[in-house]
Design an enzyme around this catalytic site. Structure first.
Site, PDB file in Angstrom:
ATOM      1  N   HIS A 108       0.853  -1.187   0.000  1.00 40.44           N
ATOM      2  CA  HIS A 108       0.000   0.000   0.000  1.00 40.44           C
ATOM      3  C   HIS A 108       0.887   1.235   0.000  1.00 40.44           C
ATOM      4  O   HIS A 108       1.930   1.276   0.659  1.00 40.44           O
ATOM      5  CB  HIS A 108      -0.893   0.003   1.250  1.00 40.44           C
ATOM      6  CG  HIS A 108      -1.488   1.340   1.567  1.00 40.44           C
ATOM      7  ND1 HIS A 108      -1.008   2.149   2.583  1.00 40.44           N
ATOM      8  CD2 HIS A 108      -2.524   2.008   1.003  1.00 40.44           C
ATOM      9  CE1 HIS A 108      -1.733   3.256   2.632  1.00 40.44           C
ATOM     10  NE2 HIS A 108      -2.655   3.201   1.682  1.00 40.44           N
ATOM     11  N   VAL A 111       0.167   9.144  -1.278  1.00 37.82           N
ATOM     12  CA  VAL A 111       0.727  10.491  -1.181  1.00 37.82           C
ATOM     13  C   VAL A 111      -0.429  11.465  -1.326  1.00 37.82           C
ATOM     14  O   VAL A 111      -1.314  11.271  -2.164  1.00 37.82           O
ATOM     15  CB  VAL A 111       1.813  10.764  -2.249  1.00 37.82           C
ATOM     16  CG1 VAL A 111       3.088  10.005  -1.927  1.00 37.82           C
ATOM     17  CG2 VAL A 111       1.335  10.398  -3.646  1.00 37.82           C
ATOM     18  N   ARG A 112      -0.449  12.500  -0.511  1.00 41.06           N
ATOM     19  CA  ARG A 112      -1.597  13.396  -0.503  1.00 41.06           C
ATOM     20  C   ARG A 112      -1.169  14.822  -0.172  1.00 41.06           C
ATOM     21  O   ARG A 112      -0.125  15.050   0.458  1.00 41.06           O
ATOM     22  CB  ARG A 112      -2.642  12.917   0.501  1.00 41.06           C
ATOM     23  CG  ARG A 112      -2.105  12.713   1.902  1.00 41.06           C
ATOM     24  CD  ARG A 112      -3.076  11.945   2.790  1.00 41.06           C
ATOM     25  NE  ARG A 112      -2.526  11.737   4.138  1.00 41.06           N
ATOM     26  CZ  ARG A 112      -1.738  10.713   4.469  1.00 41.06           C
ATOM     27  NH1 ARG A 112      -1.440   9.790   3.567  1.00 41.06           N
ATOM     28  NH2 ARG A 112      -1.270  10.596   5.697  1.00 41.06           N
ATOM     29  N   HIS A 147      12.779  -1.875   4.148  1.00 43.18           N
ATOM     30  CA  HIS A 147      13.073  -0.832   5.130  1.00 43.18           C
ATOM     31  C   HIS A 147      14.339  -0.051   4.803  1.00 43.18           C
ATOM     32  O   HIS A 147      14.421   1.147   5.106  1.00 43.18           O
ATOM     33  CB  HIS A 147      13.129  -1.435   6.531  1.00 43.18           C
ATOM     34  CG  HIS A 147      11.773  -1.605   7.139  1.00 43.18           C
ATOM     35  ND1 HIS A 147      11.121  -0.598   7.795  1.00 43.18           N
ATOM     36  CD2 HIS A 147      10.928  -2.677   7.150  1.00 43.18           C
ATOM     37  CE1 HIS A 147       9.944  -1.024   8.199  1.00 43.18           C
ATOM     38  NE2 HIS A 147       9.800  -2.284   7.829  1.00 43.18           N
ATOM     39  N   GLY A 260     -18.060  12.768   1.296  1.00 41.68           N
ATOM     40  CA  GLY A 260     -18.947  12.488   0.170  1.00 41.68           C
ATOM     41  C   GLY A 260     -18.201  12.011  -1.050  1.00 41.68           C
ATOM     42  O   GLY A 260     -18.617  12.248  -2.184  1.00 41.68           O
ATOM     43  N   ARG A 262     -16.263   9.306  -3.756  1.00 38.67           N
ATOM     44  CA  ARG A 262     -16.811   8.272  -4.631  1.00 38.67           C
ATOM     45  C   ARG A 262     -16.586   6.906  -3.979  1.00 38.67           C
ATOM     46  O   ARG A 262     -15.460   6.428  -3.890  1.00 38.67           O
ATOM     47  CB  ARG A 262     -16.128   8.354  -5.994  1.00 38.67           C
ATOM     48  CG  ARG A 262     -16.759   7.474  -7.049  1.00 38.67           C
ATOM     49  CD  ARG A 262     -16.164   7.820  -8.412  1.00 38.67           C
ATOM     50  NE  ARG A 262     -16.806   7.043  -9.455  1.00 38.67           N
ATOM     51  CZ  ARG A 262     -16.393   5.839  -9.847  1.00 38.67           C
ATOM     52  NH1 ARG A 262     -15.354   5.284  -9.258  1.00 38.67           N
ATOM     53  NH2 ARG A 262     -17.023   5.199 -10.810  1.00 38.67           N
TER      54      ARG A 262
END
Length: 304
Positions: A108, A111-112, A147, A260, A262
């Site tokens: 997984h 990035v945001r 790692h 809200g 998707r």
């Protein structure tokens, strides 16, 4: 913050989604992809890609989204209460790869970037992200590679960062109701804005690119390992932990549902097939027990 800065983030996130897709197509030539471009009525949109029916990959979701809203959801303002209810923009890439072969670990990455404003109109921005690995059967060499790559991602930005973000990851991806980790961790961080935009953006790019460097060799090495019904059954059982974490604890899932978002794109992170067994315990001395005893407890893998 300049508009060009925001556009640079958008362009990188979009290119990262493409890069992950190229990795999947290279390692699994039988995989099929469905792309779904969507618009959000409240503002923004995204591009969801679901990869399925591969020889080695059962399902992968590689999603890019850019959404706008009038009120920052509680899951995103918990650490910044002064921004509760403020307008916001959020963009990011989320990757989840569920392999068919149990000897390939699930991986997984995320990035945001968030952009909001205070009451006086001054902008507030921050990055978040990381990557983590969830093996079903542990291999020391894979854990060490994963790692050490994570450490190499962080070291140019401060030698203390890997240790900090590894612990954050170990703490975050922990199922408290099970008293066990989801996997062997990696990196996790949020609310990153120290050192200015350029430093933070360079770090988030290092994380995105580093995920590819960390995961592809493991996928390539393990995809042809022979396996049978026992390994498959254990994989499906352990996938249950993944579902439990995402629905109970994961802030990204909660943010998407609270804002809200998707639903199909948010829940594509779920494995396609999963199984729960009542009060199941691994056999003493088995490879399954080794996962619990040796690999799931937090470990200093870079020192191996």
């Amino acid at each position: 913050m300049l508009e060009s800065d925001k556009n640079s983030v958008l362009q990188y996130f979009s290119s990262l989604q493409d890069s992950v897709g190229k990795l999947l197509n290279f390692e699994d030539c039988e995989i099929q992809v469905k792309e779904d471009k969507w618009d959000r009525p409240r503002g923004g949109g995204g591009r969801s890609r679901v990869y399925e029916k591969g020889k080695y990959i059962e399902r992968a979701g590689v999603n890019f989204s850019y959404v706008k809203g009038k009120a920052l959801p509680a899951s995103a303002s918990a650490r910044r209460p002064e921004l509760a209810g403020s307008p916001y923009e959020a963009m990011g890439v989320s990757v989840i790869i569920h392999p068919k072969n149990p000897y390939i670990p699930t991986s997984h990455a995320n990035v945001r970037f968030f952009l909001s404003s205070k009451e006086d109109g001054s902008p507030v921005w921050w990055f978040g992200g990381g990557f983590d690995l969830t093996p079903y059967y542990g291999f020391e060499e894979d854990a060490v590679h994963w790692h050490r790559t994570a450490k190499a991602v962080c070291d140019p930005f401060g030698t203390e960062l890997y240790r900090k973000y590894k612990k954050w990851c170990d703490d975050y991806f922990y199922l408290n109701h099970r008293k066990e980790a989801r996997g062997i961790g990696g990196l996790f961080f949020d609310d990153l804005n120290e050192g200015g935009f350029r430093r933070c953006f360079d770090l988030i790019r290092s994380v995105g690119d580093g995920y590819l460097t960390a995961y592809q060799p493991i996928l390539a090495k393990r995809k042809n390992e022979p396996f049978g019904e026992r390994e498959r059954a254990f994989q499906l059982y352990r996938r249950g932990r993944y579902v439990e974490f995402n629905l109970v604890y994961d802030r990204g899932t909660l943010f998407g549902l609270q804002s809200g978002g998707r639903t199909e794109s948010i829940l594509v992170s779920m494995p396609p097939v999963v199984n729960w067994e009542y009060d199941w315990k691994p056999e003493p001395g088995s490879k399954e027990e080794e996962l619990y005893k040796k690999f799931l407890p937090p470990t200093k893998w870079v020192d191996y």
